[in-house]
Write a protein that holds these residues in place. Structure first.
Motif, PDB file in Angstrom:
ATOM      1  N   SER A 435      64.160  20.642  -0.801  1.00 33.81           N
ATOM      2  CA  SER A 435      64.579  20.772  -2.206  1.00 33.81           C
ATOM      3  C   SER A 435      63.843  21.911  -2.893  1.00 33.81           C
ATOM      4  N   SER A 436      63.162  22.757  -2.135  1.00 38.60           N
ATOM      5  CA  SER A 436      62.339  23.838  -2.694  1.00 38.60           C
ATOM      6  C   SER A 436      63.079  25.159  -2.623  1.00 38.60           C
ATOM      7  N   ASP A 437      62.763  26.016  -3.578  1.00 34.82           N
ATOM      8  CA  ASP A 437      63.238  27.399  -3.549  1.00 34.82           C
ATOM      9  C   ASP A 437      62.220  28.314  -2.879  1.00 34.82           C
ATOM     10  N   ILE A 438      60.934  28.039  -3.105  1.00 33.42           N
ATOM     11  CA  ILE A 438      59.849  28.872  -2.582  1.00 33.42           C
ATOM     12  C   ILE A 438      58.862  27.970  -1.850  1.00 33.42           C
ATOM     13  N   ILE A 439      58.401  28.421  -0.709  1.00 34.38           N
ATOM     14  CA  ILE A 439      57.370  27.719   0.054  1.00 34.38           C
ATOM     15  C   ILE A 439      56.170  28.650   0.178  1.00 34.38           C
ATOM     16  N   ILE A 440      55.015  28.158  -0.225  1.00 32.84           N
ATOM     17  CA  ILE A 440      53.760  28.907  -0.096  1.00 32.84           C
ATOM     18  C   ILE A 440      52.889  28.149   0.892  1.00 32.84           C
ATOM     19  N   ALA A 441      52.419  28.828   1.919  1.00 31.49           N
ATOM     20  CA  ALA A 441      51.665  28.134   2.967  1.00 31.49           C
ATOM     21  C   ALA A 441      50.770  29.126   3.684  1.00 31.49           C
ATOM     22  N   SER A 442      49.863  28.572   4.474  1.00 37.57           N
ATOM     23  CA  SER A 442      49.062  29.355   5.401  1.00 37.57           C
ATOM     24  C   SER A 442      49.676  29.224   6.797  1.00 37.57           C
ATOM     25  N   PRO A 443      49.428  30.160   7.692  1.00 37.58           N
ATOM     26  CA  PRO A 443      49.972  30.012   9.051  1.00 37.58           C
ATOM     27  C   PRO A 443      49.541  28.713   9.726  1.00 37.58           C
ATOM     28  N   LEU A 444      48.292  28.300   9.512  1.00 34.01           N
ATOM     29  CA  LEU A 444      47.834  27.047  10.103  1.00 34.01           C
ATOM     30  C   LEU A 444      48.547  25.850   9.481  1.00 34.01           C
ATOM     31  N   GLY A 445      48.775  25.880   8.155  1.00 34.38           N
ATOM     32  CA  GLY A 445      49.461  24.786   7.500  1.00 34.38           C
ATOM     33  C   GLY A 445      50.875  24.597   8.017  1.00 34.38           C
ATOM     34  N   LEU A 446      51.590  25.697   8.292  1.00 31.82           N
ATOM     35  CA  LEU A 446      52.929  25.585   8.866  1.00 31.82           C
ATOM     36  C   LEU A 446      52.880  25.257  10.350  1.00 31.82           C
ATOM     37  N   ARG A 447      51.865  25.765  11.022  1.00 32.47           N
ATOM     38  CA  ARG A 447      51.765  25.541  12.477  1.00 32.47           C
ATOM     39  C   ARG A 447      51.672  24.061  12.816  1.00 32.47           C
ATOM     40  N   THR A 448      50.924  23.298  12.043  1.00 36.52           N
ATOM     41  CA  THR A 448      50.786  21.869  12.302  1.00 36.52           C
ATOM     42  C   THR A 448      52.064  21.106  11.998  1.00 36.52           C
ATOM     43  N   LEU A 449      52.941  21.678  11.176  1.00 35.11           N
ATOM     44  CA  LEU A 449      54.210  21.038  10.863  1.00 35.11           C
ATOM     45  C   LEU A 449      55.304  21.434  11.847  1.00 35.11           C
ATOM     46  N   LEU A 450      55.295  22.687  12.276  1.00 30.64           N
ATOM     47  CA  LEU A 450      56.325  23.155  13.203  1.00 30.64           C
ATOM     48  C   LEU A 450      56.182  22.514  14.579  1.00 30.64           C
ATOM     49  N   GLY A 451      54.933  22.320  15.026  1.00 34.24           N
ATOM     50  CA  GLY A 451      54.719  21.719  16.333  1.00 34.24           C
ATOM     51  C   GLY A 451      55.170  22.639  17.457  1.00 34.24           C
ATOM     52  N   VAL A 452      55.225  22.086  18.670  1.00 35.08           N
ATOM     53  CA  VAL A 452      55.661  22.830  19.849  1.00 35.08           C
ATOM     54  C   VAL A 452      56.736  22.024  20.547  1.00 35.08           C
ATOM     55  N   GLU A 453      57.388  22.657  21.484  1.00 32.72           N
ATOM     56  CA  GLU A 453      58.468  22.000  22.208  1.00 32.72           C
ATOM     57  C   GLU A 453      57.941  20.798  22.981  1.00 32.72           C
ATOM     58  N   GLY A 454      58.594  19.666  22.808  1.00 33.00           N
ATOM     59  CA  GLY A 454      58.170  18.441  23.468  1.00 33.00           C
ATOM     60  C   GLY A 454      57.550  17.427  22.533  1.00 33.00           C
ATOM     61  N   GLU A 455      57.110  17.874  21.367  1.00 39.99           N
ATOM     62  CA  GLU A 455      56.528  16.943  20.410  1.00 39.99           C
ATOM     63  C   GLU A 455      57.620  16.143  19.714  1.00 39.99           C
ATOM     64  N   ALA A 456      57.327  14.870  19.464  1.00 39.03           N
ATOM     65  CA  ALA A 456      58.316  13.998  18.824  1.00 39.03           C
ATOM     66  C   ALA A 456      58.489  14.341  17.352  1.00 39.03           C
ATOM     67  N   GLN A 457      57.387  14.577  16.650  1.00 41.16           N
ATOM     68  CA  GLN A 457      57.427  14.866  15.218  1.00 41.16           C
ATOM     69  C   GLN A 457      57.211  16.352  14.984  1.00 41.16           C
ATOM     70  N   ARG A 458      58.281  17.073  14.845  1.00 35.81           N
ATOM     71  CA  ARG A 458      58.224  18.495  14.516  1.00 35.81           C
ATOM     72  C   ARG A 458      59.453  18.832  13.687  1.00 35.81           C
ATOM     73  N   ASP A 459      59.292  19.828  12.817  1.00 32.53           N
ATOM     74  CA  ASP A 459      60.374  20.180  11.908  1.00 32.53           C
ATOM     75  C   ASP A 459      60.270  21.657  11.571  1.00 32.53           C
ATOM     76  N   PHE A 460      61.358  22.392  11.776  1.00 31.09           N
ATOM     77  CA  PHE A 460      61.403  23.804  11.386  1.00 31.09           C
ATOM     78  C   PHE A 460      62.752  24.174  10.780  1.00 31.09           C
ATOM     79  N   ASP A 461      63.599  23.173  10.495  1.00 34.40           N
ATOM     80  CA  ASP A 461      64.913  23.473   9.914  1.00 34.40           C
ATOM     81  C   ASP A 461      64.807  24.104   8.530  1.00 34.40           C
ATOM     82  N   PHE A 462      63.736  23.782   7.785  1.00 36.61           N
ATOM     83  CA  PHE A 462      63.606  24.316   6.425  1.00 36.61           C
ATOM     84  C   PHE A 462      63.399  25.825   6.408  1.00 36.61           C
ATOM     85  N   LEU A 463      63.129  26.431   7.574  1.00 40.54           N
ATOM     86  CA  LEU A 463      62.961  27.886   7.655  1.00 40.54           C
ATOM     87  C   LEU A 463      64.246  28.591   8.090  1.00 40.54           C
TER      88      LEU A 463
END
Length: 747
Positions: A435-463
């Motif tokens: 629901s956001s127009d702008i996302i402000i983050a650090s690379p580490l802050g996004l990295r922990t949310l994006l995850g890697v292939e194989g992880e159950a909880q990961r999300d990158f659709d918002f990008l």
């Protein structure tokens, strides 16, 4: 030493069971506590007036659970049935030795630190004793020590923080674009602005997309008054490169929402901001590697914030205007409006620390807030508490350079992410990402949310539908963890795995064709030029409008700022590629290091920019049994104090010194007589800072400085020696070049 003996005597008096309990729980068993020696405050427990009585059915079903006291007793009365007496005694002896070693190490570390602090002088007392100066950069570095490849199912610290992360869902309906219409009197102005978004309305053919993917480029150069030499790259012929600044108009601003003058050229913009906004308005990718945090940083931040807000407000106004048209056309033939992406977030701003995010949001508010009135900002107090500086924190008393103070002021935590939604002069902080127009983050802050292939909880659709990407202070990402940055770039503008409630009838066709990457504008700002940063534009940016990068060579180098009378020897070696580190290592081991192995050449500091090279040199010196100490960004405070003390007193001949430690600490290392740069510093002013540390080496017979470089270091050499000297050094047939500083005329 007296404290250490007393602790050792107390430890030897304990029985084996008491020692085991001390090992497991970190304290003695309560049965053996000396109450007289450990007075404690009386605790008052308030009981309820009417104790709750459980029903008979509950009593029968519930089993009696042992209390904590009974559990503690069971640990003492537990028999060693599973282990034989010999095995138990051996384990207890090993545990005793481990506890003794831990206590001895702790005592030695404490004594060494106290001795070092007493002998280091006033400056070292300030550096090691000030909590704010040490703990702030250390916390940033510790968070960067996160492995990029996590196992599936494991949860790191970042994911645990994500579960507790605050998200404002109370104002969801208020900031929903689909449920709102434009305000009265705003419809006509919005209709006029619809024709101005030529960048996102341009339709590309499949042939043009293939041509961009193939990497065909047309390169031109042009010179502007403030930005200087600009290198322009155009992938398509029908979108020519830029000309002079006068031929590139300023973007049209959303005047009703932005606090900018309504005349053509904004009068309160500086020359740098005006030229940057002209380039930003053309929606070309921009690389500006001359953005120092203390000078150009605030100007550049205001410029890209103005551009980002203008982009978001125009896009939202377009959606609201189309909502009104669709509402009016109900019952008749409805028009088709393609004005959205697959997800709502349009702008992604990456900054290294929380203080940078705070300044960006403050700039947004200053641009949106009308003069003399207060703007409605949801969760503003929470944001200031989490992203602002602790009011109870003591101001640091350390003397550091201006760039250090500008970079590490405020909250320096590097793990954060926050969403912003903007609608009708209102801003919501902590909005959900979708629901956001702008996302402000650090690379580490996004990295922990994006995850890697194989992880159950990961999300990158918002990008998936990011239209504007801003990388601010990109050089600091190099000092944090560059892999996090690359990981984020690989997950931008990918096809989402879920629809997330999008109305596909209003999604642009190039979003549906997975061509969003060809329309995304990327703005990269850095204090230094670096191949890894420019590689982001080369490998991860495919804007059909092309790219613009500043290419200004420094006339004078940082060697001119060296105040010590010192000979500087630059030794060139032949390398096969930019990543050829084996040749550098062999040259150092065979040609340079033997000259300093003699005991006469003591007090030699080896400056190593790369941590991989740092570990490699450590292993080699240990194998060769060389007397050396080491200081890196992962060293404990006691280890740093011990290494500095031993090096200053001559107990260690060499001192390995990592660049990232100098970046985060800026300590003055005393006792340097010989300085070796294993590779040229990432920041040119680090060269002069390290050389000026030789001023503290009073009474030294001769001071020397040696720097290794190859032809692939030409991006760093001009900033140190100057552009003209660097060109001569690279073209020359000689492999050794000598410069002398501190004299009236330098050679």
């Amino acid at each position: 030493m007296v404290k250490r003996r007393e602790k050792h005597q107390e430890f030897t008096r304990l029985t084996k069971k008491q020692r085991r309990h001390l090992k497991e729980f970190g304290e003695q068993h309560p049965f053996h506590d000396d109450v007289a020696d450990r007075p404690q405050e009386t605790q008052i427990v308030r009981l309820p007036r009417r104790p709750e009585r459980s029903r008979p059915e509950d009593v029968e079903e519930e089993e009696e659970k042992p209390s904590a006291y009974e559990k503690l007793l069971s640990t003492m009365s537990r028999t060693a049935g599973d282990l034989s007496e010999d095995e138990e005694s051996e384990e207890e002896d090993e545990e005793d030795e481990e506890v003794e070693d831990e206590l001895a190490d702790a005592d030695e570390a404490g004594e060494d630190e106290e001795d070092d602090l007493e002998q280091s002088g006033d400056e070292e007392e300030e550096e090691d004793g000030e909590d704010g100066g040490d703990e702030v950069p250390a916390s940033s570095e510790e968070r960067n020590n996160v492995d990029g490849e996590k196992q599936a199912g494991e949860k790191g610290n970042g994911e645990e923080e994500l579960e507790e992360e605050f998200v404002d869902e109370a104002h969801e309906e208020k900031f929903c674009l689909e449920l709102h219409l434009p305000a009265e009197g705003e419809q006509e102005k919005t209709d006029q602005s619809l024709e101005e978004d030529t960048h996102h309305e341009t339709e590309l053919s499949e042939e043009e997309v293939k041509k961009i993917s193939a990497g065909s480029k047309i390169r031109t150069r042009v010179k502007w008054s403030r930005l200087g030499e600009l290198q322009c790259v155009c992938p398509l012929e029908r979108f020519p490169s830029i000309g002079q600044a006068s031929s590139v108009p300023l973007p049209s601003f959303h005047w009703r929402s932005l606090n900018q003058p309504k005349e053509g050229a904004a009068s309160d913009l500086t020359d740098l901001q005006e030229e940057l906004l002209r380039l930003m308005g053309s929606y070309r990718d921009i690389y500006y590697p001359e953005c120092s945090p203390e000078v150009e940083g605030p100007e550049v931040r205001r410029a890209y914030c103005l551009h980002a807000l203008n982009h978001v407000l125009k896009a939202n106004s377009r959606v609201l205007a189309h909502n009104a048209r669709l509402k009016e056309a109900k019952g008749a033939e409805e028009e088709e409006f393609r004005d959205q992406g697959l997800t709502r977030p349009k702008v992604l701003i990456l900054v290294p620390i929380r203080d940078g995010a705070l300044r960006v949001v403050q700039t947004f508010i200053s641009l949106l807030e009308p003069k003399g009135k207060k703007m409605e900002v949801s969760n503003k107090k929470r944001f200031k508490d989490e992203f602002g500086e602790d009011p109870n924190a003591r101001p640091p008393k350390l003397h550091r350079p201006d760039d250090y103070n500008a970079m590490f002021s405020g909250n320096v935590d590097d793990h954060f992410r926050i969403g912003l939604s903007i609608l009708k002069r209102s801003m919501r902080l902590y909005s959900p990402f979708y629901s956001s127009d702008i996302i402000i983050a650090s690379p580490l802050g996004l990295r922990t949310l994006l995850g890697v292939e194989g992880e159950a909880q990961r999300d990158f659709d918002f990008l998936s539908s990011i239209e504007l990407l801003v990388l601010d202070q990109t050089d600091v990402f190099l000092m944090q963890n560059w892999e996090h940055m690359l990981h984020v770039m690989k997950h931008i503008n990918l096809q989402p795995l879920d629809s997330h409630g999008v109305d596909f009838s209003r999604v642009r066709m190039w979003n549906l064709n997975n061509w969003a990457g060809y329309y995304r504008q990327t703005l990269v700002f850095s204090a230094i030029p670096d191949p890894q940063i420019s590689g982001v534009l080369t490998k991860h940016c495919r804007n059909y409008r092309g790219q613009v990068a500043t290419k200004n060579l420094p006339k004078t180098g940082s060697i001119c700022q060296v105040l010590v009378q010192l000979p500087h020897v630059f030794q060139m070696f032949k390398a096969d590629s930019f990543m050829d580190q084996d040749t550098r290592f062999q040259f150092f081991v065979e040609k340079v290091l033997p000259q300093y192995r003699d005991s006469v050449m003591s007090h030699t500091l080896i400056y190593v920019p790369s941590y991989f090279d740092f570990v490699r040199l450590c292993n080699f010196l240990k194998k060769e049994d060389v007397s050396f100490g080491s200081i890196s960004e992962y060293s404990k405070r006691s280890e740093v104090s011990r290494a500095r003390h031993c090096f200053q007193k001559g107990e260690k001949q060499f001192l390995l010194f990592s660049e990232r430690f100098h970046f985060y600490k800026r300590y003055t290392i005393k006792g340097i007589q010989n300085l070796i740069f294993y590779a040229l510093p990432t920041y040119a002013h680090f060269y002069s800072e390290m050389c000026n540390m030789l001023q503290t080496s009073t009474g030294a017979a001769a001071l020397t400085c040696t720097a290794l470089y190859s032809r692939y270091d030409t991006h760093r050499l001009p900033a140190i020696t100057g552009a003209e000297r660097a060109a001569q050094m690279v073209r020359s047939n000689k492999s050794v070049h000598l410069f002398i500083t501190g004299e009236e005329k330098s050679a």
